[in-house]
Write a protein that holds these residues in place. Structure first.
Motif, PDB file in Angstrom:
ATOM      1  N   LEU A 467       1.023  11.120  -1.771  1.00 52.26           N
ATOM      2  CA  LEU A 467      -0.239  11.020  -1.021  1.00 52.26           C
ATOM      3  C   LEU A 467      -1.434  10.872  -1.965  1.00 52.26           C
ATOM      4  N   VAL A 468      -1.423  11.598  -3.067  1.00 49.02           N
ATOM      5  CA  VAL A 468      -2.523  11.489  -4.033  1.00 49.02           C
ATOM      6  C   VAL A 468      -2.519  10.115  -4.687  1.00 49.02           C
ATOM      7  N   ALA A 469      -1.343   9.615  -5.044  1.00 48.47           N
ATOM      8  CA  ALA A 469      -1.266   8.291  -5.660  1.00 48.47           C
ATOM      9  C   ALA A 469      -1.767   7.215  -4.695  1.00 48.47           C
ATOM     10  N   ASN A 470      -1.440   7.351  -3.425  1.00 49.48           N
ATOM     11  CA  ASN A 470      -1.906   6.387  -2.428  1.00 49.48           C
ATOM     12  C   ASN A 470      -3.432   6.422  -2.316  1.00 49.48           C
ATOM     13  N   GLY A 475      -8.075   4.419  -2.005  1.00 55.32           N
ATOM     14  CA  GLY A 475      -9.248   5.115  -1.508  1.00 55.32           C
ATOM     15  C   GLY A 475     -10.389   5.103  -2.498  1.00 55.32           C
ATOM     16  N   ILE A 476     -11.467   5.745  -2.114  1.00 54.56           N
ATOM     17  CA  ILE A 476     -12.645   5.879  -2.962  1.00 54.56           C
ATOM     18  C   ILE A 476     -13.092   7.340  -2.919  1.00 54.56           C
ATOM     19  N   PRO A 477     -13.796   7.799  -3.946  1.00 50.59           N
ATOM     20  CA  PRO A 477     -14.275   9.185  -3.943  1.00 50.59           C
ATOM     21  C   PRO A 477     -15.253   9.402  -2.769  1.00 50.59           C
ATOM     22  N   PRO A 478     -15.424  10.671  -2.371  1.00 53.36           N
ATOM     23  CA  PRO A 478     -14.788  11.887  -2.914  1.00 53.36           C
ATOM     24  C   PRO A 478     -13.365  12.044  -2.397  1.00 53.36           C
ATOM     25  N   ASP A 511       8.423  -5.721  -4.982  1.00 49.72           N
ATOM     26  CA  ASP A 511       7.093  -5.117  -4.862  1.00 49.72           C
ATOM     27  C   ASP A 511       6.981  -3.894  -5.759  1.00 49.72           C
ATOM     28  N   GLU A 512       5.803  -3.769  -6.393  1.00 48.08           N
ATOM     29  CA  GLU A 512       5.552  -2.622  -7.258  1.00 48.08           C
ATOM     30  C   GLU A 512       4.873  -1.478  -6.513  1.00 48.08           C
ATOM     31  N   SER A 513       4.452  -1.696  -5.268  1.00 49.89           N
ATOM     32  CA  SER A 513       3.794  -0.653  -4.474  1.00 49.89           C
ATOM     33  C   SER A 513       4.255  -0.783  -3.023  1.00 49.89           C
ATOM     34  N   GLY A 514       3.772   0.120  -2.196  1.00 52.27           N
ATOM     35  CA  GLY A 514       4.104   0.050  -0.772  1.00 52.27           C
ATOM     36  C   GLY A 514       5.201   0.993  -0.351  1.00 52.27           C
ATOM     37  N   ARG A 515       5.681   1.828  -1.321  1.00 52.31           N
ATOM     38  CA  ARG A 515       6.792   2.712  -0.965  1.00 52.31           C
ATOM     39  C   ARG A 515       6.355   4.168  -0.756  1.00 52.31           C
ATOM     40  N   GLY A 516       5.114   4.501  -1.101  1.00 53.78           N
ATOM     41  CA  GLY A 516       4.677   5.888  -1.045  1.00 53.78           C
ATOM     42  C   GLY A 516       4.717   6.477   0.357  1.00 53.78           C
ATOM     43  N   ILE A 517       4.106   5.785   1.328  1.00 53.07           N
ATOM     44  CA  ILE A 517       4.083   6.290   2.707  1.00 53.07           C
ATOM     45  C   ILE A 517       5.491   6.316   3.282  1.00 53.07           C
TER      46      ILE A 517
END
Length: 550
Positions: A467-470, A475-478, A511-517
């Motif tokens: 979740l943090v990596a996603n 996302g953007i801060p904060p 794909d290098e992303s898209g697996r977190g969720i």
């Protein structure tokens, strides 16, 4: 007894006598005009003989032939003077000269004796409508007073057979009872059969249909767990009565449960319901309050469509009233609803209710709400006990003229061992690439201190990392990480300033992303995302805790 005098009191007798007298005078005048020759008069020998006057009629024979029941009683003790043949056929022969209480026991059992006294004292007729007599038929009794020559009062009892009307009325009442029972059954079947009980709240509800003389309305309520520790609460009232109102209520309740899964702000839920209500029936309107409880914020985020204000008693016993913002009822269209906030911290109790609890015909609505506030200030105990006390204090009885729905929720103040089962921990995600390892270390330390099993510890750390990596990537801060445990589950939530909601998708091998969720959805019991009121989003997942060994 002079029966001739009584004949003039029978219904229609005076009118017919007057008509015959007028006819006789007119005929005599025409014959005296001299315009008809004597020979012509002699030819009128086939005309029927003149109708005898009322005084010349055998009155006893007339009364005996009247199909209605007739009786005469005389004096202050109502001694029986006469009953006609219809009366005798209905109740059997009677002995004259005895008091009516002895000679006419059927009238005594029907409560007619006080009516005779009233007729004598007032000098005016008295009527007892549609009473079922021992012969199985229903009669309407009229007692008409009169004064005799010797000054003693006499009462004519005239009973009309209304059995057909009474049976028709009973069939109509039976039909209305069946229709009401159908509406009540439909209403109750559409309400929650068992309320959902969130981890952080204790909830109870009461629904009471109106009395037997009141048609069932469209009062309803619901409790919906949204995930991530948040809970939606809704109560509403469809205008109108009967099966139609109950059916519309059922459609709205189903729609609310579907819209709630979108995890939209309360005012957006009401916007959707407003359009749906107009589509169901352009002439139908409904009031509604939709609220969301967030234990992390300690508040209720709510929106109202013409409904009565939420009442909240804080941990100090002070009652607060959520008056604003309130928009028009659902189904009116053309209005932009707004959301408001009212505190609901630990130790607080909130009440949502319909107008049947506070509205009275002889009182202003604000007076009823003020009385409910006073009752809530002194109502302690479990949510069900509070429900019952509020209903009793409002004077709601079985023959109440409107439906009543009450929803009570408490946010308990937990201390001691119970408080150890409800814990929170949060971390502000600052920096760049070092934020992810710092979040994993923080989650590992917190879960260890909460003494979770090794397997649940590892799954929690993995979910936190994804979740943090996603959030760091999209996302953007904060950005903020929050861990929360209850007596039933572990909740992990990450918020950031971007309002783009993630969705689960299937990643291709290259794909290098898209697996977190996808990983989070696989290992967690539940997951979801929502937009936060101040802008941005929250992505969460939860794990069901293992039950402690007996």
């Amino acid at each position: 007894m002079n029966f001739t005098r009584w004949s003039a009191r029978l219904p229609g007798t005076q009118r017919r006598a007057a008509a015959r007298a007028e006819h006789t005078v007119t005929t005599t005048d025409r014959r005296s005009e001299g315009s008809v020759p004597a020979a012509r008069v002699e030819q009128l020998t086939d005309e029927p003989p003149p109708v005898p006057a009322v005084d010349e009629l055998p009155v006893r024979e007339v009364l005996d032939r009247v199909p209605a029941l007739v009786a005469l009683v005389h004096g202050s003790d109502h001694r029986l003077a006469y009953v006609n043949d219809a009366y005798t056929a209905a109740f059997g022969p009677r002995s004259c000269g005895q008091p009516a209480a002895e000679a006419l026991p059927e009238l005594r059992d029907l409560g007619l004796m006080p009516l005779l006294d009233q007729a004598l004292r007032s000098g005016k007729p008295r009527t007892l409508k549609s009473r079922k007599a021992p012969d199985g038929r229903s009669y309407t009794f009229t007692c008409t007073p009169a004064a005799e020559d010797n000054g003693e009062g006499t009462v004519l009892i005239f009973a009309t057979d209304v059995t057909d009307h009474a049976e028709a009325a009973e069939r109509l009442r039976a039909s209305e009872r069946r229709q009401r029972e159908t509406a009540v059954t439909l209403q109750r079947s559409l309400l929650p059969q068992e309320l959902e009980q969130p981890d952080d709240l204790r909830i109870a509800a009461t629904y009471l249909p109106g009395g037997t003389e009141a048609a069932v309305g469209g009062d309803w309520y619901d409790v919906i767990t949204l995930g991530g520790g948040r809970t939606a609460l809704v109560i509403g009232d469809v205008m109108g009565r009967g099966v139609r109102a109950a059916a519309v209520m059922g459609q709205l309740r189903t729609a609310v449960r579907a819209y709630a899964r979108l995890d939209l702000p309360p005012h957006e839920i009401l916007q959707l319901l407003d359009v749906l209500t107009a589509e169901i029936d352009a002439n139908q309107i409904a009031t509604c309050v939709y609220a969301v409880h967030d234990p992390n914020e300690g508040s209720l985020l709510y929106a109202s469509a013409g409904h009565l204000p939420i009442l909240v008693r804080d941990d100090n016993g002070e009652v607060h009233r959520a008056d604003e913002p309130t928009g028009p009822p659902l189904g009116t269209g053309g209005w932009i609803h707004a959301s408001g906030t009212i505190g609901l911290g630990p130790g607080s109790t909130a009440v949502l209710y319909t107008d049947g609890l506070v509205e009275r015909r002889n009182e202003d609505l604000d007076e009823g709400i003020a009385a409910l506030q006073r009752a809530l200030a002194g109502a302690t105990g479990t949510p069900q006990v509070v429900c019952d006390r509020l209903v009793r204090s409002a004077g709601v009885t079985a023959d109440h003229d409107d439906d009543v729905a009450v929803l009570v929720l408490q946010h308990p103040a937990r201390t001691g061992p119970d408080g150890e089962l409800f814990r929170n921990a949060a971390l502000e995600l600052l920096g760049g690439v070092e934020a992810a390892p710092r979040a994993r270390a923080f989650a590992s330390g917190v879960l260890t201190s909460w003494r979770f099993p090794a397997e649940l510890h590892d799954l929690g750390v993995l979910a936190t990392s994804e979740l943090v990596a996603n959030s760091l990537q999209h996302g953007i801060p904060p950005m903020r990480l929050r861990l929360r445990r209850t007596d039933r589950r572990l909740i992990i939530e990450v918020t950031d300033g971007d309002d783009h909601l993630p969705r689960r998708r299937r990643a291709e091998p290259g794909d290098e992303s898209g697996r977190g969720i996808a990983i989070v959805a696989t290992i967690a019991s539940n997951w979801g995302s929502r937009r936060t009121p101040g802008g941005g989003k929250a992505v969460w997942c939860e794990f069901v805790l293992p039950k402690p060994a007996a």
